[in-house]
Motif scaffolding. Structure first.
Motif, PDB file in Angstrom:
ATOM      1  N   PRO A   1       0.817  -1.222   0.000  1.00  0.00           N
ATOM      2  CA  PRO A   1       0.000   0.000   0.000  1.00  0.00           C
ATOM      3  C   PRO A   1       0.848   1.267   0.000  1.00  0.00           C
ATOM      4  O   PRO A   1       1.927   1.313   0.578  1.00  0.00           O
ATOM      5  CB  PRO A   1      -0.787  -0.116   1.305  1.00  0.00           C
ATOM      6  CG  PRO A   1      -0.763  -1.559   1.656  1.00  0.00           C
ATOM      7  CD  PRO A   1       0.534  -2.094   1.130  1.00  0.00           C
ATOM      8  N   GLY A   2       0.306   2.303  -0.653  1.00  0.00           N
ATOM      9  CA  GLY A   2       0.960   3.598  -0.707  1.00  0.00           C
ATOM     10  C   GLY A   2       0.648   4.446   0.513  1.00  0.00           C
ATOM     11  O   GLY A   2      -0.061   4.022   1.446  1.00  0.00           O
ATOM     12  N   VAL A   3       1.132   5.661   0.500  1.00  0.00           N
ATOM     13  CA  VAL A   3       1.026   6.557   1.655  1.00  0.00           C
ATOM     14  C   VAL A   3      -0.420   6.896   1.992  1.00  0.00           C
ATOM     15  O   VAL A   3      -0.831   6.813   3.158  1.00  0.00           O
ATOM     16  CB  VAL A   3       1.854   7.841   1.421  1.00  0.00           C
ATOM     17  CG1 VAL A   3       1.609   8.859   2.526  1.00  0.00           C
ATOM     18  CG2 VAL A   3       3.334   7.505   1.329  1.00  0.00           C
ATOM     19  N   ALA A   4      -1.232   7.265   1.017  1.00  0.00           N
ATOM     20  CA  ALA A   4      -2.629   7.632   1.302  1.00  0.00           C
ATOM     21  C   ALA A   4      -3.385   6.445   1.893  1.00  0.00           C
ATOM     22  O   ALA A   4      -4.162   6.596   2.839  1.00  0.00           O
ATOM     23  CB  ALA A   4      -3.317   8.126   0.032  1.00  0.00           C
ATOM     24  N   HIS A   5      -3.133   5.278   1.361  1.00  0.00           N
ATOM     25  CA  HIS A   5      -3.767   4.047   1.856  1.00  0.00           C
ATOM     26  C   HIS A   5      -3.349   3.774   3.295  1.00  0.00           C
ATOM     27  O   HIS A   5      -4.198   3.501   4.159  1.00  0.00           O
ATOM     28  CB  HIS A   5      -3.329   2.904   0.938  1.00  0.00           C
ATOM     29  CG  HIS A   5      -3.857   1.562   1.315  1.00  0.00           C
ATOM     30  ND1 HIS A   5      -3.363   0.834   2.364  1.00  0.00           N
ATOM     31  CD2 HIS A   5      -4.829   0.816   0.759  1.00  0.00           C
ATOM     32  CE1 HIS A   5      -4.009  -0.310   2.444  1.00  0.00           C
ATOM     33  NE2 HIS A   5      -4.909  -0.343   1.481  1.00  0.00           N
TER      34      HIS A   5
ATOM     35  N   THR B   1      -9.747   0.598  -0.295  1.00  0.00           N
ATOM     36  CA  THR B   1      -9.730   0.350  -1.733  1.00  0.00           C
ATOM     37  C   THR B   1      -9.027   1.466  -2.487  1.00  0.00           C
ATOM     38  O   THR B   1      -9.337   2.644  -2.294  1.00  0.00           O
ATOM     39  CB  THR B   1     -11.164   0.190  -2.253  1.00  0.00           C
ATOM     40  OG1 THR B   1     -11.765  -0.907  -1.572  1.00  0.00           O
ATOM     41  CG2 THR B   1     -11.203  -0.079  -3.743  1.00  0.00           C
ATOM     42  N   THR B   2      -8.101   1.068  -3.336  1.00  0.00           N
ATOM     43  CA  THR B   2      -7.406   1.970  -4.242  1.00  0.00           C
ATOM     44  C   THR B   2      -7.555   1.390  -5.653  1.00  0.00           C
ATOM     45  O   THR B   2      -8.030   0.258  -5.806  1.00  0.00           O
ATOM     46  CB  THR B   2      -5.911   2.073  -3.872  1.00  0.00           C
ATOM     47  OG1 THR B   2      -5.316   0.785  -3.982  1.00  0.00           O
ATOM     48  CG2 THR B   2      -5.710   2.619  -2.466  1.00  0.00           C
ATOM     49  N   PRO B   3      -7.154   2.108  -6.681  1.00  0.00           N
ATOM     50  CA  PRO B   3      -7.279   1.544  -8.027  1.00  0.00           C
ATOM     51  C   PRO B   3      -6.578   0.187  -8.197  1.00  0.00           C
ATOM     52  O   PRO B   3      -7.068  -0.677  -8.926  1.00  0.00           O
ATOM     53  CB  PRO B   3      -6.633   2.613  -8.917  1.00  0.00           C
ATOM     54  CG  PRO B   3      -6.888   3.890  -8.176  1.00  0.00           C
ATOM     55  CD  PRO B   3      -6.734   3.517  -6.718  1.00  0.00           C
TER      56      PRO B   3
ATOM     57  N   ASP C   1     -11.139  -6.009  -3.938  1.00  0.00           N
ATOM     58  CA  ASP C   1     -11.847  -5.500  -2.757  1.00  0.00           C
ATOM     59  C   ASP C   1     -13.363  -5.448  -2.960  1.00  0.00           C
ATOM     60  O   ASP C   1     -14.115  -5.620  -2.013  1.00  0.00           O
ATOM     61  CB  ASP C   1     -11.346  -4.105  -2.389  1.00  0.00           C
ATOM     62  CG  ASP C   1      -9.943  -4.105  -1.819  1.00  0.00           C
ATOM     63  OD1 ASP C   1      -9.409  -5.200  -1.545  1.00  0.00           O
ATOM     64  OD2 ASP C   1      -9.372  -3.015  -1.657  1.00  0.00           O
ATOM     65  N   ARG C   2     -13.804  -5.210  -4.185  1.00  0.00           N
ATOM     66  CA  ARG C   2     -15.246  -5.063  -4.436  1.00  0.00           C
ATOM     67  C   ARG C   2     -15.943  -6.370  -4.771  1.00  0.00           C
ATOM     68  O   ARG C   2     -17.138  -6.505  -4.535  1.00  0.00           O
ATOM     69  CB  ARG C   2     -15.473  -4.065  -5.563  1.00  0.00           C
ATOM     70  CG  ARG C   2     -15.148  -2.655  -5.154  1.00  0.00           C
ATOM     71  CD  ARG C   2     -15.514  -1.645  -6.219  1.00  0.00           C
ATOM     72  NE  ARG C   2     -15.169  -0.320  -5.742  1.00  0.00           N
ATOM     73  CZ  ARG C   2     -14.482   0.566  -6.442  1.00  0.00           C
ATOM     74  NH1 ARG C   2     -14.102   0.290  -7.664  1.00  0.00           N
ATOM     75  NH2 ARG C   2     -14.203   1.743  -5.926  1.00  0.00           N
TER      76      ARG C   2
END
Length: 143
Positions: free
Chosen positions: A39-43, A108-110, A116-117
């Motif tokens: 996961p990235g920073v925003a996540h 959920t991220t791109p 996830d969905r």
């Protein structure tokens, strides 16, 4: 991560025996490995904030970020945030069982949207996990 050359489906023991991978999250679904980027920073920021909020509200439970969850032999997943019965968070096992999970949260991220969905909700329901939250970060964060 250097994967061993092997045939046949993966097992829980096979996945747990793999070396730690700093660039991917490693999960197993239906005996097949699922590798997603870390996961990235925003996540991570969103998941951490949710952990803090849940810790204040989940008296008698443990809130665990990115813990292995055994969904019953053929699936090992890593929800972004997991709330478990307190007794499940003791000991030295490298996973918790689905029966001890009271809430799983996926941020959920791109990169993770399809899994996830569509994939994870069905797996969690089949394993008896009664509550799943999905925190979508785009276009704006919403639960």
């Amino acid at each position: 991560m250097l994967l061993p050359d092997r045939a046949g489906p993966w097992t829980l023991d096979d996945v747990l025996a793999l070396d730690e991978d700093a660039s991917h999250r490693v999960e197993m679904v239906g005996g097949a490995l699922l590798l997603t980027p870390r996961p990235g920073v925003a996540h991570q920021r969103a998941a951490r904030r949710l952990v803090v909020l849940l810790e204040h509200a989940a008296d008698g439970f443990e809130v665990l970020p990115a813990v292995n969850v055994n969904l019953g032999g053929r699936a090992l997943v890593v929800p972004d945030v997991t709330v478990v019965r307190a007794a499940a968070a003791t000991g030295h096992r490298p996973f918790v069982d689905a029966g001890d999970v009271v809430l799983a949260v996926e941020v959920t991220t791109p990169d993770t949207a399809v899994t996830d969905r569509f994939t994870l909700p069905a797996l969690y329901a089949e394993a008896g996990i009664g509550h799943l939250w999905r925190l979508d970060l785009e276009p704006v964060p919403h639960l």
